[in-house]
Design an enzyme around this catalytic site. Structure first.
Site, short mmCIF file in Angstrom:
data_model
loop_
_atom_site.label_atom_id
_atom_site.label_comp_id
_atom_site.label_asym_id
_atom_site.label_seq_id
_atom_site.Cartn_x
_atom_site.Cartn_y
_atom_site.Cartn_z
N ASP A 156 109.65 47.34 48.52
CA ASP A 156 108.36 47.72 49.10
C ASP A 156 108.34 49.25 49.22
OD1 ASP A 156 105.96 47.60 50.41
OD2 ASP A 156 106.68 46.57 52.17
N ASP A 202 108.63 35.81 54.06
CA ASP A 202 108.09 35.25 55.30
C ASP A 202 106.96 36.07 55.90
OD1 ASP A 202 109.77 37.47 56.15
OD2 ASP A 202 109.59 36.65 58.17
C1 PRP Z 1 112.17 42.80 53.50
C2 PRP Z 1 112.66 42.50 52.10
C3 PRP Z 1 113.46 43.71 51.72
C4 PRP Z 1 112.77 44.81 52.50
C5 PRP Z 1 111.90 45.60 51.58
O1 PRP Z 1 113.12 42.41 54.39
O2 PRP Z 1 113.45 41.34 52.08
O3 PRP Z 1 114.80 43.59 52.10
O4 PRP Z 1 111.98 44.21 53.52
O5 PRP Z 1 111.24 46.62 52.28
P1 PRP Z 1 111.48 48.17 52.00
O6 PRP Z 1 111.52 48.36 50.52
O7 PRP Z 1 110.28 48.80 52.64
O8 PRP Z 1 112.75 48.55 52.68
P2 PRP Z 1 112.80 42.05 55.91
O9 PRP Z 1 113.17 43.23 56.77
O10 PRP Z 1 111.39 41.56 56.04
O11 PRP Z 1 113.84 40.92 56.25
P3 PRP Z 1 113.97 39.42 55.66
O12 PRP Z 1 114.38 39.58 54.20
O13 PRP Z 1 115.08 38.86 56.48
O14 PRP Z 1 112.67 38.72 55.81
#
Ligand code: PRP
Length: 176
Positions: free
Chosen positions: A102, A158
């Site tokens: 992201d 999620d």
């Molecule tokens: C989400 C996803 C990535 C991260 C991406 O994890 O799984 O690890 O965010 O975002 P970024 O590129 O802005 O860092 P999340 O924190 O939602 O945890 P989860 O995977 O346990 O749902």
């Protein structure tokens, strides 16, 4: 509780086809070598489970869990590794498996952390990539889908801990 059925962005068949292609590519790229696959919990566990079964190589599976915290919800802060891999990755072919890149902060931190441990190679596989949100320069070696800036759920992703079990990637609309 009402069962919510979101709009489908990427179907289970489309996901399966891309994963098969990525698995074949990884198998070719690392011919006759072992790989260490690092699944980034929680979001990537469904993608990772399907991807490793399309990789025809000797393989060791590891898990990491991270949390980001700091200035805002847009991941502008720091990333803490809550759960680390249990085995050495020194001189190993490592593939980190993410569900989504992201802003790129999480994967940037993980790539920097694991690089310090001297792997033989360090690659990134990601199910999704949102270029419109990227804040850091990240090379994705094995990408399944590039998507627009929509809030996606399902297939491991999620909203407030729910919808990870959906077999497809859907769009969460306002009100849910
Ligand atoms: C989400 C996803 C990535 C991260 C991406 O994890 O799984 O690890 O965010 O975002 P970024 O590129 O802005 O860092 P999340 O924190 O939602 O945890 P989860 O995977 O346990 O749902």
């Amino acid at each position: 509780m009402e069962h919510y059925t979101p709009e489908i962005l990427i179907s289970d068949d489309e996901i399966a086809a891309r994963i098969e292609a990525l698995g074949n590519q990884i198998t070719k790229d690392f011919e006759n070598q072992e790989v260490v696959v690092i699944c980034v919990l929680k979001g990537s566990y469904v993608f990772c489970a399907d991807l490793i079964r399309k990789i025809q190589l000797p393989l060791r599976l590891e898990f990491v869990a991270c949390s980001s915290y700091g200035e805002s919800m847009s991941s502008s802060g720091n990333v803490h590794i809550d759960l680390d891999v249990t085995g050495s990755i020194e001189n190993q072919n490592v593939i980190i498996v993410e569900d989504i890149v992201d802003t790129g902060l999480t994967i940037k931190t993980l790539l920097e952390t694991f690089k310090l441990r001297r792997p033989k190679s360090l690659k990134l596989a990601s199910l999704l990539y949102k270029p419109s949100r990227l804040k850091y320069s990240i090379d994705i070696d094995y990408l399944a889908f590039e998507i627009e800036d929509k809030f996606v759920i399902g297939y491991g992703l999620d909203y407030a801990g729910r919808y990870r079990e959906l077999p497809y990637i859907g769009i969460l609309n306002a009100g849910h």
